[in-house]
Design a protein around this motif. Structure first.
Motif, short mmCIF file in Angstrom:
data_model
loop_
_atom_site.label_atom_id
_atom_site.label_comp_id
_atom_site.label_asym_id
_atom_site.label_seq_id
_atom_site.Cartn_x
_atom_site.Cartn_y
_atom_site.Cartn_z
N ALA B 146 0.82 -1.21 0.00
CA ALA B 146 0.00 0.00 0.00
C ALA B 146 0.86 1.27 0.00
CB ALA B 146 -0.95 0.00 1.19
N GLU B 147 2.06 1.19 0.53
CA GLU B 147 2.92 2.38 0.58
C GLU B 147 3.43 2.78 -0.80
OE1 GLU B 147 3.80 -0.59 1.42
OE2 GLU B 147 5.70 -0.95 0.38
N LYS B 148 3.27 1.89 -1.78
CA LYS B 148 3.70 2.20 -3.16
C LYS B 148 2.58 2.85 -3.96
CE LYS B 148 7.04 -1.57 -3.64
NZ LYS B 148 7.37 -2.81 -4.38
N ARG B 149 1.39 2.92 -3.38
CA ARG B 149 0.25 3.42 -4.16
C ARG B 149 0.40 4.90 -4.48
NH1 ARG B 149 -4.72 0.37 -0.90
NH2 ARG B 149 -4.50 -1.62 -2.03
N ARG B 150 -0.19 5.28 -5.62
CA ARG B 150 -0.20 6.69 -6.02
C ARG B 150 -1.29 7.45 -5.25
NH1 ARG B 150 -0.02 3.88 -11.28
NH2 ARG B 150 -2.28 4.00 -11.27
N GLY B 151 -1.08 8.74 -5.12
CA GLY B 151 -2.08 9.60 -4.50
C GLY B 151 -2.96 10.23 -5.56
N VAL B 152 -4.27 10.12 -5.38
CA VAL B 152 -5.19 10.71 -6.35
C VAL B 152 -6.23 11.58 -5.60
CG1 VAL B 152 -4.73 9.17 -8.30
CG2 VAL B 152 -6.33 8.43 -6.53
N ALA B 153 -7.50 11.40 -5.90
CA ALA B 153 -8.50 12.35 -5.41
C ALA B 153 -8.71 12.33 -3.90
CB ALA B 153 -9.83 12.12 -6.12
N GLY B 154 -8.18 11.33 -3.23
CA GLY B 154 -8.25 11.33 -1.76
C GLY B 154 -7.65 12.59 -1.16
N MET B 155 -6.76 13.22 -1.90
CA MET B 155 -6.14 14.43 -1.34
C MET B 155 -7.16 15.56 -1.16
SD MET B 155 -3.57 15.75 -4.29
CE MET B 155 -2.99 14.12 -4.78
N VAL B 156 -8.26 15.51 -1.89
CA VAL B 156 -9.30 16.53 -1.70
C VAL B 156 -9.82 16.45 -0.25
CG1 VAL B 156 -11.60 17.27 -2.44
CG2 VAL B 156 -9.92 16.47 -4.14
N TYR B 157 -10.08 15.25 0.21
CA TYR B 157 -10.52 15.09 1.61
C TYR B 157 -9.42 15.51 2.58
CZ TYR B 157 -14.75 12.65 0.13
OH TYR B 157 -15.96 12.35 -0.42
N ALA B 158 -8.20 15.13 2.25
CA ALA B 158 -7.09 15.46 3.17
C ALA B 158 -6.90 16.97 3.27
CB ALA B 158 -5.81 14.78 2.70
N PHE B 159 -6.97 17.67 2.14
CA PHE B 159 -6.83 19.14 2.18
C PHE B 159 -7.94 19.75 3.04
CE2 PHE B 159 -5.04 19.22 -2.47
CZ PHE B 159 -3.87 18.64 -2.03
N LYS B 160 -9.16 19.27 2.82
CA LYS B 160 -10.31 19.86 3.52
C LYS B 160 -10.25 19.59 5.02
CE LYS B 160 -14.35 21.61 4.26
NZ LYS B 160 -13.95 21.78 5.66
N ILE B 161 -9.98 18.36 5.38
CA ILE B 161 -10.04 17.97 6.79
C ILE B 161 -8.84 18.51 7.56
CG2 ILE B 161 -9.93 15.94 8.32
CD1 ILE B 161 -11.80 14.53 6.20
N ALA B 162 -7.65 18.39 6.98
CA ALA B 162 -6.46 18.95 7.66
C ALA B 162 -6.55 20.47 7.72
CB ALA B 162 -5.19 18.52 6.92
N GLY B 163 -7.08 21.07 6.65
CA GLY B 163 -7.25 22.52 6.64
C GLY B 163 -8.14 23.00 7.77
N ALA B 164 -9.22 22.27 8.01
CA ALA B 164 -10.12 22.64 9.11
C ALA B 164 -9.46 22.42 10.46
CB ALA B 164 -11.41 21.84 9.00
N ALA B 165 -8.67 21.37 10.56
CA ALA B 165 -7.98 21.11 11.83
C ALA B 165 -6.99 22.23 12.15
CB ALA B 165 -7.26 19.76 11.77
N ALA B 166 -6.32 22.72 11.12
CA ALA B 166 -5.38 23.83 11.33
C ALA B 166 -6.14 25.10 11.73
CB ALA B 166 -4.54 24.07 10.07
N GLU B 167 -7.26 25.37 11.06
CA GLU B 167 -8.07 26.54 11.43
C GLU B 167 -8.56 26.43 12.87
OE1 GLU B 167 -8.50 29.27 9.70
OE2 GLU B 167 -8.08 28.69 7.63
#
Lengths: 333, 333
Positions: B146-167
């Motif tokens: 799994a650590e070799k997998r590419r990153g795709v649209a999951g980053m949309v969730y990561a940006f949103k959720i981490a962004g809110a956590a930082a705020e």
């Protein structure tokens, strides 16, 4: 046919089922035939209702713009085909909150005939209606025959501005006046690089060479004003803006919104390349660009191409344009 | 080449110029090379910064997600090419508000190498950084790798959720923990029906037959798991969801967000046809679908195709997912 679908006959109903399942807080299916969509939370009693309608295949137009500060309901035809007058009457009935309903839609023969009949159907139920037609496509007829022009992406501005006027409490005559003023203030032109495929036809609506584009083409593939070799982005932007500015005067001190719209496949990257040119030119002319819109606001499914719309603003239109709205495709806070 | 552009070498810079001209209240170009974009109104002093970066051609990914409650800055490479470590360092510097910076991006070799170097560059300037990689594409490697997998649209969730956590005021360790939890909670898979064209290449990245599709293809045209005749929408939806559910358990009582994403040309109509199937199936499994996303959130320019992403939520992730955010492509009120 590079489309993701099941039965072509079910394309529209399955789209609407998905839309309402994804956004139940915004959209609900109404009407006996399931071909009208209304706001899940209706407008308040006494608010003027606004309905639109037309063929499918243009999301967010028309159905997507049902929402607070926008449309109250919408009648939905098959892909590129008018809804029936009964479906339009369903939309009008659900939109009526006792203050009458504005029919606000694009100038296409079938839609006009059916919306007129729908008005007759609800008149005997004591629902007062008015009509404003969008006829903003400058490539579809010369200025002296402006009433023959087709309605295209200018309706996005009309939905937004008339929707805000209705929320602000204007009566039917007032909302109709504001909608007509918006329609009169909008000019659009499109350019297509590829066709789309109507599901029930199963093949592209028209053929176009790999190195060709067509200036002025309509959103259903209606013929444009020339077809030639694909030009660079700046040349396309300049000609499209020339065509609009030949039809509406925009100069020093004017305030204008501009919509750089993808017809479907053309990506955001390329819309911004075009917008960059339009913005610089309007600014150089001394105009102030207000709330530019860049994205997919009125599409022809997977057609490659773009349209530009100018909406020349006065203080009243600008205020309503900037007022809050909320649907699955457009939020203004 | 059915693309609207000027000089292919200028594609990215002209896109960024248009983006910043259209939305000056949201985006501004920074850095000596003009290849980092930052929030026009920076986050407050003491807020953890979040940066991303990668190749162009995926709007709204990555740059479009710079905004309040999302990313603080982003480094932008050429189409499908990594930014340089210096460009990434520019993004980190501008994102730093004194509380350190999370590097949050997709698992691609060039990006990892350059973001690691960028971390070294800013470390000597006393900017603390952490890293969370998205590796959500289940078709790109089996679970045991799994650590070799590419990153795709999951980053949309990561940006949103981490962004809110930082705020919300979490410190760097806290924001990093939330971002990693989101990355671990996301699984994606894509299917392509056509290639896109990289401007500098001038021709489609790969050939695919008029009646063919490829399951599991990556967003740069990386090979998928099978190529065969184009299937009906429900069959595509079922196989794609099967592939995700084989990798992450979703069952009765679970809360999950789902992103049905167009890779570019595939229209909203067809996304909703797919969503209708996914929604019914998750509901039948007893799961609650929370804030579904249907649209163009992570694209490959004009590629025809779709991706599905599941993000399995706990109360913390759900709260941050629903928190306000504001950029030109995504507003949550």
């Amino acid at each position: 046919m590079k489309k993701i679908l099941n039965d072509p006959e079910a394309y529209v109903d399955e789209t609407l089922a998905g839309l309402c399942a994804a956004h139940p807080e915004t959209y609900r299916l109404v009407g006996e035939e399931g071909r009208a969509v209304a706001r899940t939370t209706p407008g308040r009693d006494g608010k003027v209702g606004i309905v639109s309608g037309g063929g499918s295949g243009h999301l967010p137009v028309f159905t997507g713009y049902v929402g607070a500060g926008l449309l109250d309901a919408c009648a939905i035809g098959d892909v590129f085909a008018s809804p029936t007058s009964e479906q339009m009457a369903d939309a009008i009935r659900v939109a009526d909150r006792g203050a009458g309903v504005l029919r606000l839609y694009g100038n296409y023969g079938g839609d006009v005939m059916n919306f007129d009949m729908a008005g007759d159907l609800v008149e005997i139920e004591d629902i007062e209606t008015t009509t404003v037609l969008l006829a903003d496509d400058v490539a579809s007829a010369p200025p002296e025959e402006a009433e023959k022009r087709r309605g295209v992406a200018g309706m996005v501005y009309a939905f937004k501005i008339a929707g805000a006027a209705a929320e602000a409490g204007l009566d039917l005559a007032g909302v109709t006046r504001v909608a007509q003023k918006t329609a009169d203030a909008c000019r659009s032109v499109g350019a297509a690089l590829s066709s789309c495929t109507v599901p029930q036809a199963g093949k592209p609506t028209f053929e176009i060479g790999e190195d060709e584009m067509e200036m002025g083409m309509g959103i259903h593939g209606e013929p444009g004003v020339w077809r030639d070799t694909l030009r660079p982005a700046d040349a396309i932007a300049e000609e499209m803006l020339d065509r609009l500015l030949a039809d509406i005067e925009i100069g020093g001190g004017d305030r204008v919104s501009v919509l750089v719209n993808s017809l479907g496949a053309t990506p955001h990257e390329e819309l911004y390349i075009l917008y960059r040119n339009v913005h610089a030119r309007l600014k150089a002319a001394g105009a102030e660009v207000v709330m530019p819109l860049v994205g997919r606001y009125a599409t022809s499914m997977e057609m490659t191409g773009v349209s530009f719309t100018l909406c020349k603003l006065d203080a009243e239109l600008e205020g309503y344009l900037k007022a809050p709205c909320d649907c699955a495709f457009w939020i203004v806070k």
